[in-house]
Design a protein around this motif. Sequence first.
Motif, mmCIF file in Angstrom:
data_model
loop_
_atom_site.group_PDB
_atom_site.id
_atom_site.type_symbol
_atom_site.label_atom_id
_atom_site.label_comp_id
_atom_site.label_asym_id
_atom_site.label_seq_id
_atom_site.Cartn_x
_atom_site.Cartn_y
_atom_site.Cartn_z
ATOM 1 N N PRO A 112 -71.481 -24.712 -35.407
ATOM 2 C CA PRO A 112 -70.600 -23.464 -35.607
ATOM 3 C C PRO A 112 -69.104 -24.867 -35.569
ATOM 4 O O PRO A 112 -69.535 -25.100 -34.551
ATOM 5 N N THR A 113 -68.452 -24.640 -35.987
ATOM 6 C CA THR A 113 -66.963 -25.109 -35.134
ATOM 7 C C THR A 113 -66.642 -25.028 -34.398
ATOM 8 O O THR A 113 -66.987 -23.993 -33.952
ATOM 9 N N ALA A 114 -65.696 -25.997 -34.001
ATOM 10 C CA ALA A 114 -65.301 -25.682 -32.641
ATOM 11 C C ALA A 114 -64.126 -23.969 -32.343
ATOM 12 O O ALA A 114 -63.002 -23.835 -33.641
ATOM 13 N N PRO A 115 -64.317 -23.216 -30.625
ATOM 14 C CA PRO A 115 -63.698 -22.365 -31.228
ATOM 15 C C PRO A 115 -62.230 -22.598 -31.423
ATOM 16 O O PRO A 115 -61.514 -23.466 -30.994
ATOM 17 N N THR A 116 -61.486 -21.475 -32.194
ATOM 18 C CA THR A 116 -60.351 -21.183 -32.167
ATOM 19 C C THR A 116 -59.134 -20.659 -31.232
ATOM 20 O O THR A 116 -60.164 -20.155 -30.516
ATOM 21 N N SER A 117 -57.719 -21.329 -30.917
ATOM 22 C CA SER A 117 -57.583 -20.814 -30.133
ATOM 23 C C SER A 117 -56.679 -19.284 -30.231
ATOM 24 O O SER A 117 -55.399 -19.280 -30.278
ATOM 25 N N VAL A 118 -57.407 -18.550 -30.756
ATOM 26 C CA VAL A 118 -56.962 -17.177 -30.810
ATOM 27 C C VAL A 118 -57.441 -16.508 -30.002
ATOM 28 O O VAL A 118 -57.862 -16.041 -28.647
ATOM 29 N N THR A 119 -55.846 -15.923 -29.808
ATOM 30 C CA THR A 119 -55.431 -15.086 -28.553
ATOM 31 C C THR A 119 -55.736 -13.331 -28.495
ATOM 32 O O THR A 119 -55.509 -13.209 -29.804
ATOM 33 N N ALA A 120 -55.875 -12.483 -27.660
ATOM 34 C CA ALA A 120 -56.357 -11.219 -27.439
ATOM 35 C C ALA A 120 -55.120 -10.854 -28.095
ATOM 36 O O ALA A 120 -53.912 -10.567 -27.551
ATOM 37 N N PRO A 121 -54.887 -9.406 -29.188
ATOM 38 C CA PRO A 121 -53.775 -9.375 -29.381
ATOM 39 C C PRO A 121 -53.292 -7.654 -28.095
ATOM 40 O O PRO A 121 -54.266 -7.446 -27.756
ATOM 41 N N THR A 122 -52.423 -7.843 -27.936
ATOM 42 C CA THR A 122 -51.811 -6.455 -27.406
ATOM 43 C C THR A 122 -52.305 -5.114 -28.114
ATOM 44 O O THR A 122 -52.493 -5.112 -29.494
#
Length: 164
Positions: free
Chosen positions: A5-15
């Motif tokens: 698996p690729t490194a986790p992306t820096s996805v932030t939690a949406p409001t």
Amino acid sequence: MNATPTAPTSVTAPTVAELESQEVRLTFRHFTHETAWELGTLLVELARARNAPVAIDIRRGTQQLFHCALPGSTADNDAWIDRKRRVVERYGAASLLVGARHRAKGTTFEESSRLDPDRYAAHGGSFPITVEGAGVIGTVTVSGLPQVEDHALVVEALEKLRRD
């Protein structure tokens, strides 16, 4: 060849507002077996490009129209799919949105829903398939990544499918 698996992306939690906006924006004029196939294969392509160890499920009502388990996914992912899908079916909203609404009220889904956590999980990754004039007719669900990333993958595929 072993896929890592690729490194986790820096996805932030949406409001909550962002999640609600996604649901309004990502509706269909119609949803057929062919649409399910296109969406499912698009999700597979996106997941493979990232070496994401996910399972993918698309349903219209109780009928499973698409399912794929990519390398690295397990039967546990199928169980998570079922739990997240049940939340969408019960609330008519994305599983991540349902959890976010509870957190916005200062509680958790598990504390306030009084639903069996072995059957329901308000974790990201399941999204309602909504058809104009008909409402929620099904679900698209991904499991195998952190919940915000599962949700983001589904939204990315829906947005791409709507553009094409």
